[in-house]
Enzyme design. Structure first.
Site, PDB file in Angstrom:
ATOM      1  N   VAL A 140      46.879  36.339  33.281  1.00 48.89           N
ATOM      2  CA  VAL A 140      45.799  36.200  32.297  1.00 48.89           C
ATOM      3  C   VAL A 140      44.593  35.566  32.980  1.00 48.89           C
ATOM      4  O   VAL A 140      44.666  35.120  34.127  1.00 48.89           O
ATOM      5  CB  VAL A 140      46.244  35.352  31.082  1.00 48.89           C
ATOM      6  CG1 VAL A 140      47.448  35.992  30.402  1.00 48.89           C
ATOM      7  CG2 VAL A 140      46.557  33.917  31.489  1.00 48.89           C
ATOM      8  N   GLY A 146      50.420  39.674  30.156  1.00 49.70           N
ATOM      9  CA  GLY A 146      49.037  40.055  30.458  1.00 49.70           C
ATOM     10  C   GLY A 146      48.953  41.460  31.010  1.00 49.70           C
ATOM     11  O   GLY A 146      49.166  41.682  32.204  1.00 49.70           O
ATOM     12  N   LEU A 147      48.643  42.422  30.138  1.00 48.27           N
ATOM     13  CA  LEU A 147      48.602  43.821  30.551  1.00 48.27           C
ATOM     14  C   LEU A 147      47.179  44.292  30.837  1.00 48.27           C
ATOM     15  O   LEU A 147      46.705  45.278  30.278  1.00 48.27           O
ATOM     16  CB  LEU A 147      49.268  44.704  29.493  1.00 48.27           C
ATOM     17  CG  LEU A 147      50.782  44.536  29.377  1.00 48.27           C
ATOM     18  CD1 LEU A 147      51.350  45.391  28.252  1.00 48.27           C
ATOM     19  CD2 LEU A 147      51.457  44.881  30.706  1.00 48.27           C
ATOM     20  N   MET A 171      45.564  44.591  36.651  1.00 45.88           N
ATOM     21  CA  MET A 171      46.453  44.007  37.659  1.00 45.88           C
ATOM     22  C   MET A 171      47.870  43.866  37.136  1.00 45.88           C
ATOM     23  O   MET A 171      48.841  44.173  37.831  1.00 45.88           O
ATOM     24  CB  MET A 171      45.902  42.648  38.105  1.00 45.88           C
ATOM     25  CG  MET A 171      44.625  42.716  38.897  1.00 45.88           C
ATOM     26  SD  MET A 171      44.833  43.496  40.510  1.00 45.88           S
ATOM     27  CE  MET A 171      45.738  42.198  41.376  1.00 45.88           C
ATOM     28  N   SER A 217      46.176  39.460  46.506  1.00 44.58           N
ATOM     29  CA  SER A 217      44.990  40.127  47.022  1.00 44.58           C
ATOM     30  C   SER A 217      45.248  41.604  47.257  1.00 44.58           C
ATOM     31  O   SER A 217      46.341  42.001  47.645  1.00 44.58           O
ATOM     32  CB  SER A 217      44.533  39.486  48.337  1.00 44.58           C
ATOM     33  OG  SER A 217      43.370  40.128  48.826  1.00 44.58           O
ATOM     34  N   HIS A 274      40.964  32.895  51.774  1.00 46.60           N
ATOM     35  CA  HIS A 274      40.925  34.340  52.010  1.00 46.60           C
ATOM     36  C   HIS A 274      39.684  34.939  51.358  1.00 46.60           C
ATOM     37  O   HIS A 274      38.946  35.725  51.967  1.00 46.60           O
ATOM     38  CB  HIS A 274      42.192  34.989  51.445  1.00 46.60           C
ATOM     39  CG  HIS A 274      42.105  36.478  51.242  1.00 46.60           C
ATOM     40  ND1 HIS A 274      41.409  37.046  50.189  1.00 46.60           N
ATOM     41  CD2 HIS A 274      42.611  37.514  51.947  1.00 46.60           C
ATOM     42  CE1 HIS A 274      41.494  38.352  50.268  1.00 46.60           C
ATOM     43  NE2 HIS A 274      42.220  38.672  51.314  1.00 46.60           N
ATOM     44  N   ASN A 275      39.435  34.577  50.100  1.00 45.32           N
ATOM     45  CA  ASN A 275      38.286  35.129  49.390  1.00 45.32           C
ATOM     46  C   ASN A 275      36.967  34.659  49.998  1.00 45.32           C
ATOM     47  O   ASN A 275      35.992  35.413  50.055  1.00 45.32           O
ATOM     48  CB  ASN A 275      38.347  34.747  47.913  1.00 45.32           C
ATOM     49  CG  ASN A 275      39.376  35.564  47.148  1.00 45.32           C
ATOM     50  OD1 ASN A 275      40.290  36.132  47.739  1.00 45.32           O
ATOM     51  ND2 ASN A 275      39.238  35.620  45.849  1.00 45.32           N
ATOM     52  N   GLU A 329      36.409  36.667  52.957  1.00 47.65           N
ATOM     53  CA  GLU A 329      35.970  37.983  52.467  1.00 47.65           C
ATOM     54  C   GLU A 329      34.463  37.981  52.216  1.00 47.65           C
ATOM     55  O   GLU A 329      33.763  38.934  52.593  1.00 47.65           O
ATOM     56  CB  GLU A 329      36.733  38.300  51.187  1.00 47.65           C
ATOM     57  CG  GLU A 329      36.400  39.612  50.518  1.00 47.65           C
ATOM     58  CD  GLU A 329      37.141  39.754  49.196  1.00 47.65           C
ATOM     59  OE1 GLU A 329      36.482  40.017  48.177  1.00 47.65           O
ATOM     60  OE2 GLU A 329      38.376  39.583  49.185  1.00 47.65           O
ATOM     61  N   ARG A 386      49.297  39.478  24.346  1.00 53.57           N
ATOM     62  CA  ARG A 386      48.958  38.855  23.062  1.00 53.57           C
ATOM     63  C   ARG A 386      48.527  39.914  22.046  1.00 53.57           C
ATOM     64  O   ARG A 386      48.887  39.839  20.866  1.00 53.57           O
ATOM     65  CB  ARG A 386      47.848  37.822  23.265  1.00 53.57           C
ATOM     66  CG  ARG A 386      47.570  36.977  22.034  1.00 53.57           C
ATOM     67  CD  ARG A 386      46.577  35.881  22.330  1.00 53.57           C
ATOM     68  NE  ARG A 386      45.278  36.421  22.744  1.00 53.57           N
ATOM     69  CZ  ARG A 386      44.203  35.679  22.976  1.00 53.57           C
ATOM     70  NH1 ARG A 386      44.288  34.363  22.872  1.00 53.57           N
ATOM     71  NH2 ARG A 386      43.071  36.233  23.348  1.00 53.57           N
ATOM     72  N   LYS A 431      44.684  31.585  49.235  1.00 52.92           N
ATOM     73  CA  LYS A 431      44.023  32.753  48.621  1.00 52.92           C
ATOM     74  C   LYS A 431      42.529  32.491  48.457  1.00 52.92           C
ATOM     75  O   LYS A 431      41.691  33.382  48.670  1.00 52.92           O
ATOM     76  CB  LYS A 431      44.662  33.057  47.268  1.00 52.92           C
ATOM     77  CG  LYS A 431      43.938  34.137  46.444  1.00 52.92           C
ATOM     78  CD  LYS A 431      43.826  35.461  47.180  1.00 52.92           C
ATOM     79  CE  LYS A 431      43.500  36.635  46.263  1.00 52.92           C
ATOM     80  NZ  LYS A 431      42.314  36.502  45.453  1.00 52.92           N
ATOM     81  N   ALA A 481      41.911  33.166  34.438  1.00 57.18           N
ATOM     82  CA  ALA A 481      42.052  31.800  34.957  1.00 57.18           C
ATOM     83  C   ALA A 481      41.393  30.800  34.018  1.00 57.18           C
ATOM     84  O   ALA A 481      40.447  31.117  33.305  1.00 57.18           O
ATOM     85  CB  ALA A 481      41.429  31.709  36.351  1.00 57.18           C
ATOM     86  N   ARG A 509      24.302  35.630  48.142  1.00 56.18           N
ATOM     87  CA  ARG A 509      24.506  36.312  46.862  1.00 56.18           C
ATOM     88  C   ARG A 509      23.631  35.677  45.783  1.00 56.18           C
ATOM     89  O   ARG A 509      23.058  36.375  44.934  1.00 56.18           O
ATOM     90  CB  ARG A 509      25.977  36.268  46.452  1.00 56.18           C
ATOM     91  CG  ARG A 509      26.885  37.048  47.365  1.00 56.18           C
ATOM     92  CD  ARG A 509      28.239  37.320  46.717  1.00 56.18           C
ATOM     93  NE  ARG A 509      29.174  37.897  47.668  1.00 56.18           N
ATOM     94  CZ  ARG A 509      30.351  38.410  47.327  1.00 56.18           C
ATOM     95  NH1 ARG A 509      30.727  38.421  46.053  1.00 56.18           N
ATOM     96  NH2 ARG A 509      31.165  38.912  48.238  1.00 56.18           N
ATOM     97  N   LYS A 546      32.526  36.026  41.555  1.00 59.62           N
ATOM     98  CA  LYS A 546      33.445  35.488  40.544  1.00 59.62           C
ATOM     99  C   LYS A 546      33.760  34.010  40.742  1.00 59.62           C
ATOM    100  O   LYS A 546      34.473  33.421  39.951  1.00 59.62           O
ATOM    101  CB  LYS A 546      34.746  36.304  40.535  1.00 59.62           C
ATOM    102  CG  LYS A 546      34.571  37.702  39.950  1.00 59.62           C
ATOM    103  CD  LYS A 546      35.910  38.375  39.732  1.00 59.62           C
ATOM    104  CE  LYS A 546      35.735  39.692  38.999  1.00 59.62           C
ATOM    105  NZ  LYS A 546      37.042  40.372  38.759  1.00 59.62           N
TER     106      LYS A 546
END
Length: 483
Positions: free
Chosen positions: A75, A10-11, A14, A129, A187-188, A191, A34, A184, A77, A288, A261
């Site tokens: 990649v 997965g390029l 990130m 993160s 954590h979000n 945030e 891919r 995580k 989620a 939000r 997200k």
């Protein structure tokens, strides 16, 4: 070129940045995407001349990695992760390690960990993160999953994580199966809470005190020198000073509709599942959602007469009150987040080290702040701490800030400035320290209409009774359970 220590699939931004980070720390790494043209573009461009091996198939990727192979998935989620795992089963050998570094939902990680282990492999679900900058220069990493895999990946992930001034690294093993992605997720959620509290502080200064963005820049810059020192306060300071091409504050020209997200929503959903009061973060999520219905809000603003906020007090003193209220609410937000982690740890059998979690959040991640050092100290002093607010430092801070906290929330309410996160934090504080809440009446109501039973103050805990309130309802009661 020698074989790679780790392969990455997965390029995206990130993925590329993590590879660059690993290579800069002395690791040879391999990559696959891919769309193979991305591989060629990367290795012949940004990664040219570096110890990064480009691969055009999963078979080629597996052939270029040392055993036991470590393959990291970066990649999107959801289904793409499952599809990639299934594909890897055909090219890896028993004992190899699959690492999901995406923002996966922790129940998916629990499921995948079980599936991968049953197939003879090892699995890590790791929260990452810090965004693209953190991925490149040092993120905060929260790995969990197959415990025996940790020794094989420890040097890589601690090596690329953020490094603190004392030399410690922002990466530690979190726990079994989905523990890393759960932490995580929290954590979000925190945030979300931090950002909303800062926005409410900004809104109070803007609407009540009539301050310009440039004036607020000076306030936030000053706040960032003390206990509120953090990445989010720092970037807020910079944002408020940023000028558009006409010399006016750019922030004033940005439409007030926020995106998300889903990780904040997941945190609130987990809190509901656990019966853990996560009121502040949930209000931040809903804020939000409310911001997103801009057209409805514009219409409603025309339907309801509203006086302009009018502040007649000491402006400087009120700014100090806002600072105290922000810090107090921040303490309560983290207290709720840590309580959720503790409740979930019991549910899923995780042995979480709450002090170390605070430590790895001190660098690399979005919520990094001086404040987290105080949380580390609190749990070092008392690993069994039930609620962060009960630690001596935080207890004293809340007591000192209480009058300011109440003045800010009351003034906001009286002037029609919405402060959902701050007001919910204050309500939680008052509720948590209340020896008696009105739930006795609530239980009576439930028993009246549904025979749900109740406990008595003059009887032992766990002994439930039912009253025939109307005289014709019978004596049969419903079964009792706690959600």
């Amino acid at each position: 070129m020698k074989k790679a220590k780790l392969g990455l699939i997965g390029l995206g931004v990130m993925g590329e940045n993590l590879l660059m980070n690993m290579e800069s720390k002395g690791f040879t790494v391999a990559c696959y995407n891919r769309t193979t043209s991305k591989v060629d573009d990367f290795v012949n461009g940004r990664a040219k001349g570096l110890n990064i091996i480009g691969c055009h198939s999963l078979e080629e990727l597996a052939a270029n990695i040392e055993r036991p192979r470590i393959v990291m998935i970066m990649v999107k989620a959801g289904n793409p992760v499952d599809a990639t795992i299934d594909s890897l089963f055909g090219v890896l050998e028993k004992g190899d390690i699959i690492v999901d570094g995406g923002n996966s939902h922790f129940p998916d990680t629990i499921r995948r960990c079980k599936k991968v282990e049953e197939a003879g492999f090892r699995y890590i679900g790791m929260g990452v993160s810090g965004g693209e900058e953190g991925a490149l220069n040092g993120p905060s990493l929260m790995p969990g999953g197959s415990a025996e895999a940790w020794e094989h990946v420890k040097d890589i992930f601690t090596g690329i994580s953020a490094k603190l001034d004392d030399g410690s690294r922002c990466c530690t093993w979190i726990g079994d199966n989905g523990a890393g992605h759960f932490v995580k997720m929290v954590h979000n959620g925190i945030e979300y809470g931090d950002m909303q509290l800062i926005c409410e502080s900004y809104d109070l200064m803007r609407k009540l005190l009539g301050m310009s963005a440039f004036e607020m820049h000076e306030v936030f810059a000053d706040w960032n020198k003390g206990e509120l020192d953090s990445y989010l306060i720092d970037i807020t300071t910079n944002i408020l000073a940023y000028k558009d091409t006409d010399g006016k504050p750019l922030v004033d020209k940005i439409l007030d509709t926020a995106g998300q997200k889903g990780t904040g929503k997941w945190t609130s959903q987990a809190a509901l599942d656990e019966g853990s009061p996560l009121t502040l973060i949930s209000e931040a999520v809903f804020s939000r959602c409310l911001s997103a219905i801009k057209d409805e809000r514009v219409n409603a603003s025309k339907q309801f007469a509203k006086k302009s906020p009018e502040f007649k007090g000491d402006k400087k003193a009120f700014i100090a009150d806002i600072k105290n209220a922000l810090y107090a609410a921040k303490i309560i937000s983290y207290a709720q987040g840590y309580s959720l982690m503790a409740t979930a740890a019991k549910t899923y059998g995780w042995n979480l080290d709450y002090g170390n979690i605070a430590l790895i959040w001190r660098g690399g991640c979005i919520i990094r702040s001086r404040f987290l050092g105080k949380i580390k100290e609190a749990f070092t002093k008392n690993p069994e701490l039930k609620n962060l607010m009960l630690d001596d430092y935080f207890k004293k801070t809340l007591e000192n800030a209480e009058e300011s906290f109440r003045r800010v929330v009351a003034t906001a309410v009286l002037n029609g400035v919405p402060v959902p996160a701050m007001s919910s934090a204050l309500a939680y504080f008052d509720g948590y320290r209340s020896e008696v809440l009105p739930a006795n009446l609530l239980q009576a109501q439930r028993d009246y209409f549904g025979a749900h039973t109740y406990e008595r103050v003059d009887g032992p805990r766990g002994e439930f009774q039912h009253t025939n309130w109307t005289g014709h309802g019978g004596t049969t009661s419903a079964s009792t359970y706690n959600a």
